[in-house]
Design an enzyme around this catalytic site. Structure first.
Site, mmCIF file in Angstrom:
data_model
loop_
_atom_site.group_PDB
_atom_site.id
_atom_site.type_symbol
_atom_site.label_atom_id
_atom_site.label_comp_id
_atom_site.label_asym_id
_atom_site.label_seq_id
_atom_site.Cartn_x
_atom_site.Cartn_y
_atom_site.Cartn_z
ATOM 1 N N GLY A 1 48.420 18.311 15.366
ATOM 2 C CA GLY A 1 47.639 17.506 14.441
ATOM 3 C C GLY A 1 48.356 16.234 14.038
ATOM 4 N N HIS B 1 54.862 20.330 17.446
ATOM 5 C CA HIS B 1 54.817 18.912 17.784
ATOM 6 C C HIS B 1 55.691 18.193 16.751
ATOM 7 C CE1 HIS B 1 51.231 20.304 19.824
ATOM 8 N NE2 HIS B 1 50.832 19.096 20.191
ATOM 9 N N GLU C 1 56.636 12.653 17.655
ATOM 10 C CA GLU C 1 55.615 11.980 18.454
ATOM 11 C C GLU C 1 55.144 10.722 17.746
ATOM 12 O OE1 GLU C 1 51.136 12.895 20.288
ATOM 13 O OE2 GLU C 1 51.973 14.205 18.740
ATOM 14 N N ASP D 1 49.463 17.221 27.875
ATOM 15 C CA ASP D 1 48.957 17.192 26.500
ATOM 16 C C ASP D 1 47.435 17.306 26.474
ATOM 17 O OD1 ASP D 1 49.008 17.058 23.755
ATOM 18 O OD2 ASP D 1 49.521 14.936 23.629
ATOM 19 N N ASP D 2 46.738 16.235 26.850
ATOM 20 C CA ASP D 2 45.282 16.201 26.752
ATOM 21 C C ASP D 2 44.698 15.456 27.954
ATOM 22 O OD1 ASP D 2 44.796 17.184 23.786
ATOM 23 O OD2 ASP D 2 46.465 15.773 23.723
#
Length: 338
Positions: free
Chosen positions: A171, A198, A201, A280-281
């Site tokens: 998030g 996480h 970042e 990641d995405d």
């Protein structure tokens, strides 16, 4: 090797991917199906373009939540796991440890017990059809605060399923500092679940320190701002703390990395940090795992042997048993020597 030869060769090498979000592996076809099902009209090309238009981490998270909002029932996850299976096969991934984020779905009224049953069914389906193992980490989510994170963990603990291995903290890092989530990590680790975070970042190295010292995270996701603190780099390297690096994701959000050739993963690797590479995405950043390995080779001058070491790291840094790690690493060496 040419790019075509590189992709062809590295697809055959067994790999693990340790930092990927299941909702972000969905295909554009799946987005269109979910949108049509929810709204009764087609998702236009203009809307698709707008969905993937963002310039920072918070903009990406907003798009991620918009995609999650397309789900109308638990069975929609079947489409996601089919997309995940296809992605893993395309990239030669034999073991995956992925995140799922339940908060938005719970707020929509989904029953987590049904979600857990669906996840277990789909993980078994992937294993039966491909031999690929997928394990899941539940995102307690820093975006919605500590109380929500603790409620998520209570759900996870109340409805365990085969393939659930622990928690992650994802998030908006700037909105939910790592140091605030020590209590939920303490509970998960005491209950013998794995716990990763996480950190580093979108916030400086202090976030990584807090994830390690307060949360006792076993792995760090991203961790790119670690290079701003030489003591932290030394600490991570000496304690062999795995860092899951997603280069394209970091370039895309542009907070600390403006272009691939300047990504600190080269410095991290050279400093002895046990780096793994992940996407990641994928759909949000237009990248797959083989693309990330090509980026290392093309933009950051990683040699083939260095890339092989990162692949070996992907198994060493996983939560597989020691015997499973050795089995997969032996397969890497066997395929490599061929």
């Amino acid at each position: 090797m040419t790019k075509k030869e590189f992709y062809s060769f590295f697809k055959t090498i067994p790999k693990a991917e340790l930092h990927i979000h299941i909702e972000a592996v969905m295909s554009r076809d799946t987005i269109k199906k979910l949108y049509l099902k929810k709204n009764g009209v087609a998702f236009s090309d203009a809307e698709m373009k707008n969905l993937f238009s963002y310039s920072d981490l918070n903009g990406f998270i907003a798009a991620f939540l918009q995609v999650q909002d397309l789900f109308t029932e638990v069975s929609d996850f079947d489409l996601i796991f089919d997309d995940l299976k296809n992605y893993l096969v395309r990239n030669g991934v034999v073991h995956c440890e992925a995140f799922f984020a339940p908060s938005a779905f719970i707020k929509k009224g989904f029953d987590y017990a049904e979600m857990a049953k669906n996840f277990e069914k789909n993980l078994k389906k992937i294993k039966d059809e491909t031999g690929i193992t997928v394990w899941l980490l539940g995102d307690v989510s820093r975006t919605f605060g500590l109380e929500n994170a603790e409620n998520n963990y209570k759900m996870f603990k109340s409805h365990p399923f085969e393939g659930f291995i622990g928690i992650g903290l994802g998030g908006a890092e700037s909105k939910g500092p790592s140091k605030e989530f020590g209590p939920v990590f303490e509970k998960a680790l005491a209950d013998k679940y794995h716990a990763v975070a996480h950190a580093g970042e979108d916030v400086g190295p202090e976030s990584v320190w807090d994830a390690l010292k307060i949360c006792n995270a076993e792995r760090i996701g991203h961790g790119i701002t670690s290079v701003q603190d030489s003591d932290l780099v030394k600490y991570i390297a000496e304690h062999k703390i795995p860092v899951e690096v997603a280069p394209t994701s970091n370039v895309f959000t542009k907070k600390y990395v403006k272009k691939m050739s300047e990504h600190p993963v080269r410095e991290m690797f050279d400093s002895g940090i046990p780096v793994t590479i992940a996407t990641d995405d994928p759909i949000f950043f237009g990248v797959e795992l083989l693309d990330e390995y090509w980026n290392l080779h093309k933009e950051l001058r990683f040699t083939d042997e260095e890339i092989k070491q990162i692949i070996l790291n992907s198994f060493d840094d996983s939560f597989l048993s020691d015997s499973e790690k050795e089995k997969f690493k032996a397969q890497v060496e066997e395929r490599w020597n061929k």
